[in-house]
Design an enzyme around this catalytic site. Structure first.
Site, PDB file in Angstrom:
ATOM      1  N   GLU A 149      -9.082  -3.915  -7.165  1.00  0.00           N
ATOM      2  CA  GLU A 149      -8.656  -2.751  -6.395  1.00  0.00           C
ATOM      3  C   GLU A 149      -8.837  -1.450  -7.164  1.00  0.00           C
ATOM      4  O   GLU A 149      -8.584  -1.395  -8.372  1.00  0.00           O
ATOM      5  CB  GLU A 149      -7.178  -2.869  -6.026  1.00  0.00           C
ATOM      6  CG  GLU A 149      -6.826  -4.042  -5.143  1.00  0.00           C
ATOM      7  CD  GLU A 149      -5.424  -3.933  -4.604  1.00  0.00           C
ATOM      8  OE1 GLU A 149      -5.085  -2.863  -4.056  1.00  0.00           O
ATOM      9  OE2 GLU A 149      -4.657  -4.912  -4.709  1.00  0.00           O
ATOM     10  N   SER A 162       0.834  -1.194   0.000  1.00  0.00           N
ATOM     11  CA  SER A 162       0.000   0.000   0.000  1.00  0.00           C
ATOM     12  C   SER A 162       0.878   1.258   0.000  1.00  0.00           C
ATOM     13  O   SER A 162       1.729   1.422  -0.864  1.00  0.00           O
ATOM     14  CB  SER A 162      -0.957  -0.040   1.192  1.00  0.00           C
ATOM     15  OG  SER A 162      -1.988   0.899   1.065  1.00  0.00           O
ATOM     16  N   HIS A 211      -7.448  -5.295  -1.786  1.00  0.00           N
ATOM     17  CA  HIS A 211      -6.263  -4.565  -1.334  1.00  0.00           C
ATOM     18  C   HIS A 211      -5.466  -5.352  -0.293  1.00  0.00           C
ATOM     19  O   HIS A 211      -5.996  -5.756   0.737  1.00  0.00           O
ATOM     20  CB  HIS A 211      -6.701  -3.219  -0.747  1.00  0.00           C
ATOM     21  CG  HIS A 211      -5.577  -2.285  -0.442  1.00  0.00           C
ATOM     22  ND1 HIS A 211      -4.767  -1.754  -1.422  1.00  0.00           N
ATOM     23  CD2 HIS A 211      -5.127  -1.771   0.735  1.00  0.00           C
ATOM     24  CE1 HIS A 211      -3.864  -0.948  -0.861  1.00  0.00           C
ATOM     25  NE2 HIS A 211      -4.066  -0.949   0.441  1.00  0.00           N
TER      26      HIS A 211
END
Length: 342
Positions: A246, A151, A276
């Site tokens: 995503e 991320s 995610h």
């Protein structure tokens, strides 16, 4: 695309996550209550590992090493959390996994400064300090360092690489990202195309992807904030993993295109039906296991590790009570809440 058909467990977990998120979790994350007051049980370092807290000026880092093993290899792990979340237990579990799949490598995870108290460039400065600590204080060879992150941590890892290159510092042996956030302008087409598909960030703009406090007064197109806009020529090999459900799918695909145009050795793996940082499932869902196996393959190539199995390789099967999709989903949602709320 790594897998043409989504596993039954992967489908169940994703759909159940979407239902829970829609009914109870679509709220602004930047309120910061959980971020400022994280509640987690004390983490117990597993047997066979040494765990040390390193404090360097205002930076705290966690240093994990297998007992009695010296390989010279190390993973610099940059955790996720939208640049507003601190270090969490899931990343300590990741550290153990990284050590195992690097065949006894060490793992350093900096608890870098986060917004809104410390906006850009605080996180990048801390990442640079951690990298220099590995080189100067611990004496790791740069080619034996792999920068890994998920991320925001994935984007930060690529930004760190750009900074090292621009400042003529030695690049690491490789980069590994999971669901990397590489574009803080949120310009990718998947932000619209996957808006109704993404079980975490879909159907809402009240989340850390929008109005990021990390940017502060800076330009979000600055490559050290959004590495998508950087020059990747001369970069070390890169493995990027992402789920095709995503909203951040484009963040990986667009960087992947730039890496290939720059002549960088890279592998872009898109996992069908995944959400995610689905790698948080560790061994609980097939796609997560496959992603970690691919990460292991990448590290073996970067570190030139030759593994020659003796005889027939037999997959170990654990006995005992099976975990239901609801149990697994509960685990993943708990992990996501900790990441998203910081």
């Amino acid at each position: 695309m790594r897998r043409k058909k989504v596993s039954v467990m992967g489908n169940l977990v994703r759909d159940m996550m979407q239902n829970v998120m829609e009914t109870s979790f679509k709220q602004p994350f930047q309120s910061g209550e959980l971020r400022k007051n994280p509640v987690e049980p004390a983490w117990v370092c597993p047997a066979g590992y040494e765990y040390e807290i390193i404090e360097k000026c205002d930076l705290k880092m966690e240093y994990l090493r297998p007992v009695g093993v010296v390989t010279g290899r190390v993973i610099l792990q940059l955790h996720g959390g939208g640049y507003i979340g601190p270090m969490k237990n899931i990343y300590r579990k990741f550290a153990v996994r990284y050590s195992k799949i690097s065949y006894g490598g060490d793992v350093l995870t900096p608890d870098y400064r986060v917004a809104p108290e410390d906006p850009y460039p605080a996180a990048l400065q801390d990442a640079v300090s951690a990298y220099q600590w590995l080189l100067q204080e611990k004496g790791y060879a740069p080619e034996n360092i792999v920068i890994a992150g998920d991320s925001a941590g994935g984007g930060l890892g690529l930004a760190l690489g750009l900074y090292l290159k621009d400042n003529h510092l030695p690049l690491p042996g490789g980069f590994l990202t999971m669901s990397a956030w590489t574009d803080l302008t949120n310009s990718g087409e998947s932000y619209q195309a996957n808006y109704e598909l993404d079980p975490l960030f879909g159907n809402s703009t009240h989340n850390m992807l929008y109005d990021s406090t990390y940017i502060g007064e800076a330009d979000p197109m600055e490559p050290y904030i959004s590495p998508l806009f950087g020059d990747f020529s001369g970069f070390s090999p890169v493995l990027m993993q992402v789920g095709n459900y995503e909203v951040l799918l484009s963040d990986t695909l667009m960087v992947g295109q730039k890496l290939k145009k720059a002549g960088v050795k890279c592998r872009i793996s898109v996992f069908e039906g995944m959400f995610h940082v689905f790698q948080m499932g560790l061994d609980l869902i097939p796609e997560s296991r496959e992603a970690w196996e691919e990460a292991e393959e990448f590290l073996r190539v970067v570190y030139h590790i030759n593994v020659k199995p003796e005889g027939k390789v037999v997959r170990k099967v654990k006995t005992g009570q099976k975990r239901s999709a609801r149990d697994i989903t509960g685990f993943l949602i708990a992990m996501m809440k900790k990441e998203l709320n910081g």
